[in-house]
Design a protein around this motif. Structure first.
Motif, PDB file in Angstrom:
ATOM      1  N   MET A  65       1.770   0.079  -3.220  1.00 38.89           N
ATOM      2  CA  MET A  65       2.205  -0.845  -2.171  1.00 38.89           C
ATOM      3  C   MET A  65       1.166  -1.933  -1.920  1.00 38.89           C
ATOM      4  O   MET A  65       1.527  -3.084  -1.654  1.00 38.89           O
ATOM      5  CB  MET A  65       2.510  -0.080  -0.878  1.00 38.89           C
ATOM      6  CG  MET A  65       3.735   0.810  -1.005  1.00 38.89           C
ATOM      7  SD  MET A  65       4.009   1.817   0.465  1.00 38.89           S
ATOM      8  CE  MET A  65       4.656   0.584   1.577  1.00 38.89           C
ATOM      9  N   ARG A  66      -0.110  -1.588  -1.990  1.00 37.27           N
ATOM     10  CA  ARG A  66      -1.174  -2.571  -1.737  1.00 37.27           C
ATOM     11  C   ARG A  66      -1.185  -3.695  -2.766  1.00 37.27           C
ATOM     12  O   ARG A  66      -1.674  -4.779  -2.483  1.00 37.27           O
ATOM     13  CB  ARG A  66      -2.543  -1.888  -1.698  1.00 37.27           C
ATOM     14  CG  ARG A  66      -2.798  -1.089  -0.428  1.00 37.27           C
ATOM     15  CD  ARG A  66      -4.242  -0.634  -0.304  1.00 37.27           C
ATOM     16  NE  ARG A  66      -4.752   0.065  -1.470  1.00 37.27           N
ATOM     17  CZ  ARG A  66      -4.746   1.387  -1.637  1.00 37.27           C
ATOM     18  NH1 ARG A  66      -4.250   2.175  -0.687  1.00 37.27           N
ATOM     19  NH2 ARG A  66      -5.242   1.931  -2.731  1.00 37.27           N
ATOM     20  N   THR A  67      -0.625  -3.476  -3.951  1.00 42.53           N
ATOM     21  CA  THR A  67      -0.618  -4.537  -4.961  1.00 42.53           C
ATOM     22  C   THR A  67       0.284  -5.699  -4.550  1.00 42.53           C
ATOM     23  O   THR A  67       0.093  -6.813  -5.021  1.00 42.53           O
ATOM     24  CB  THR A  67      -0.184  -4.015  -6.348  1.00 42.53           C
ATOM     25  OG1 THR A  67       1.168  -3.563  -6.289  1.00 42.53           O
ATOM     26  CG2 THR A  67      -1.109  -2.905  -6.821  1.00 42.53           C
ATOM     27  N   ASP A  68       1.268  -5.444  -3.693  1.00 37.72           N
ATOM     28  CA  ASP A  68       2.132  -6.501  -3.172  1.00 37.72           C
ATOM     29  C   ASP A  68       2.634  -6.070  -1.795  1.00 37.72           C
ATOM     30  O   ASP A  68       3.829  -5.830  -1.592  1.00 37.72           O
ATOM     31  CB  ASP A  68       3.304  -6.761  -4.117  1.00 37.72           C
ATOM     32  CG  ASP A  68       4.135  -7.964  -3.692  1.00 37.72           C
ATOM     33  OD1 ASP A  68       3.735  -8.686  -2.748  1.00 37.72           O
ATOM     34  OD2 ASP A  68       5.199  -8.190  -4.295  1.00 37.72           O
ATOM     35  N   LEU A  69       1.699  -5.954  -0.859  1.00 39.06           N
ATOM     36  CA  LEU A  69       2.020  -5.423   0.461  1.00 39.06           C
ATOM     37  C   LEU A  69       3.096  -6.249   1.167  1.00 39.06           C
ATOM     38  O   LEU A  69       3.952  -5.703   1.865  1.00 39.06           O
ATOM     39  CB  LEU A  69       0.761  -5.342   1.319  1.00 39.06           C
ATOM     40  CG  LEU A  69       0.884  -4.571   2.622  1.00 39.06           C
ATOM     41  CD1 LEU A  69       1.384  -3.150   2.378  1.00 39.06           C
ATOM     42  CD2 LEU A  69      -0.440  -4.552   3.346  1.00 39.06           C
ATOM     43  N   GLY A  70       3.076  -7.560   0.967  1.00 44.49           N
ATOM     44  CA  GLY A  70       4.069  -8.419   1.613  1.00 44.49           C
ATOM     45  C   GLY A  70       5.502  -8.025   1.308  1.00 44.49           C
ATOM     46  O   GLY A  70       6.394  -8.193   2.137  1.00 44.49           O
ATOM     47  N   ASP A  73      -1.388  13.929  -2.892  1.00 45.43           N
ATOM     48  CA  ASP A  73      -1.094  13.692  -4.298  1.00 45.43           C
ATOM     49  C   ASP A  73      -0.010  12.634  -4.470  1.00 45.43           C
ATOM     50  O   ASP A  73       0.036  11.953  -5.492  1.00 45.43           O
ATOM     51  CB  ASP A  73      -0.680  14.991  -4.994  1.00 45.43           C
ATOM     52  CG  ASP A  73       0.556  15.640  -4.359  1.00 45.43           C
ATOM     53  OD1 ASP A  73       0.625  15.724  -3.109  1.00 45.43           O
ATOM     54  OD2 ASP A  73       1.450  16.067  -5.113  1.00 45.43           O
ATOM     55  N   ARG A  74       0.812  12.466  -3.467  1.00 46.40           N
ATOM     56  CA  ARG A  74       1.872  11.453  -3.523  1.00 46.40           C
ATOM     57  C   ARG A  74       1.512  10.206  -2.720  1.00 46.40           C
ATOM     58  O   ARG A  74       1.645   9.095  -3.199  1.00 46.40           O
ATOM     59  CB  ARG A  74       3.178  12.049  -3.031  1.00 46.40           C
ATOM     60  CG  ARG A  74       3.637  13.155  -3.957  1.00 46.40           C
ATOM     61  CD  ARG A  74       5.015  13.591  -3.667  1.00 46.40           C
ATOM     62  NE  ARG A  74       5.390  14.647  -4.606  1.00 46.40           N
ATOM     63  CZ  ARG A  74       6.519  15.292  -4.544  1.00 46.40           C
ATOM     64  NH1 ARG A  74       7.391  14.999  -3.602  1.00 46.40           N
ATOM     65  NH2 ARG A  74       6.797  16.234  -5.415  1.00 46.40           N
ATOM     66  N   LEU A  88      -2.997   1.522   3.850  1.00 47.25           N
ATOM     67  CA  LEU A  88      -2.526   0.211   3.394  1.00 47.25           C
ATOM     68  C   LEU A  88      -3.588  -0.873   3.532  1.00 47.25           C
ATOM     69  O   LEU A  88      -3.357  -2.019   3.171  1.00 47.25           O
ATOM     70  CB  LEU A  88      -1.262  -0.183   4.169  1.00 47.25           C
ATOM     71  CG  LEU A  88      -0.071   0.752   3.947  1.00 47.25           C
ATOM     72  CD1 LEU A  88       1.066   0.388   4.888  1.00 47.25           C
ATOM     73  CD2 LEU A  88       0.386   0.729   2.498  1.00 47.25           C
ATOM     74  N   GLY A  89      -4.757  -0.509   4.067  1.00 50.80           N
ATOM     75  CA  GLY A  89      -5.840  -1.480   4.236  1.00 50.80           C
ATOM     76  C   GLY A  89      -5.640  -2.387   5.429  1.00 50.80           C
ATOM     77  O   GLY A  89      -6.174  -3.499   5.468  1.00 50.80           O
ATOM     78  N   ILE A  93       1.302   6.156  -3.818  1.00 44.56           N
ATOM     79  CA  ILE A  93       2.300   5.261  -3.221  1.00 44.56           C
ATOM     80  C   ILE A  93       1.605   4.114  -2.496  1.00 44.56           C
ATOM     81  O   ILE A  93       1.961   2.950  -2.675  1.00 44.56           O
ATOM     82  CB  ILE A  93       3.216   6.056  -2.260  1.00 44.56           C
ATOM     83  CG1 ILE A  93       4.077   7.043  -3.045  1.00 44.56           C
ATOM     84  CG2 ILE A  93       4.085   5.111  -1.435  1.00 44.56           C
ATOM     85  CD1 ILE A  93       4.712   8.134  -2.200  1.00 44.56           C
ATOM     86  N   ALA A  94       0.596   4.428  -1.692  1.00 44.20           N
ATOM     87  CA  ALA A  94      -0.135   3.380  -0.966  1.00 44.20           C
ATOM     88  C   ALA A  94      -0.810   2.421  -1.934  1.00 44.20           C
ATOM     89  O   ALA A  94      -0.802   1.204  -1.708  1.00 44.20           O
ATOM     90  CB  ALA A  94      -1.162   4.012  -0.023  1.00 44.20           C
ATOM     91  N   ALA A  95      -1.388   2.930  -3.013  1.00 42.93           N
ATOM     92  CA  ALA A  95      -2.036   2.060  -4.003  1.00 42.93           C
ATOM     93  C   ALA A  95      -1.018   1.102  -4.615  1.00 42.93           C
ATOM     94  O   ALA A  95      -1.294  -0.095  -4.777  1.00 42.93           O
ATOM     95  CB  ALA A  95      -2.703   2.901  -5.089  1.00 42.93           C
TER      96      ALA A  95
END
Length: 169
Positions: free
Chosen positions: A116-121, A107-108, A148-149, A112-114
């Motif tokens: 982070m993936r928007t600006d993984l750098g 649930d967390r 994180l893909g 959080i990963a979603a």
């Protein structure tokens, strides 16, 4: 709404922080240990909220071990927000991801990963440093990279055996 507000600190700072807010204290700092967690905990009442001071926090789960290193890792990467006229550091998402994966909290960690993936750098430098200071099982390492893909050469979390090209003996 959050159940409580967590304030993380390295153990060396717990007594000083407790002294600063002792008038809000519900209890004294005390070592708390379970099969999964180790920390020094104390609780405070703050404007209707419970605040938890968490010192020297460590998580162990299925062959993985993660220690919250505030001074050495996390404070440098914390996003600062203003609450009134006070600057407050927020816990970096990289910590939250690893911490919640080890706690088995989808649930967390999925949210959080979603994020982070928007600006993984933006998150990679801290994630690399966390990967160097914690010990993750191969299953946890692959799972976090997958969230994180990341795969193949892009993986951040590699276990020591993999880096050395074989099994540890």
């Amino acid at each position: 709404m959050p159940r409580d507000v967590d304030v993380y600190a390295d153990d060396v700072h717990v007594n000083a922080l407790h002294g600063l807010i002792k008038d809000l204290a519900v209890d004294e700092p005390e070592v708390s240990e379970t099969d999964t967690y180790h920390s020094t905990l104390s609780h405070y009442k703050l404007d209707g909220y419970v605040m938890e001071l968490v010192g020297s926090f460590k998580v162990r789960a299925m062959g993985s071990r993660y220690e919250v290193l505030v001074d050495k890792l996390l404070l440098k990467e914390a996003r600062m927000v203003m609450i009134g006229d006070v600057r407050v550091p927020l816990m970096p998402l990289g910590h939250e991801l690893v911490f919640n994966v080890l706690r088995e909290r989808p649930d967390r960690y999925e949210a959080i990963a979603a994020a982070m993936r928007t600006d993984l750098g933006e998150h990679v430098p801290l994630l690399k440093r966390i990967s160097e200071t914690c010990r993750l099982s191969e299953a946890h390492a692959a799972f976090i990279d997958g969230l994180l893909g990341l795969n193949g050469e892009d993986r951040l979390f590699r276990n020591k055996r993999e880096e050395q090209g074989g099994d540890e003996t």
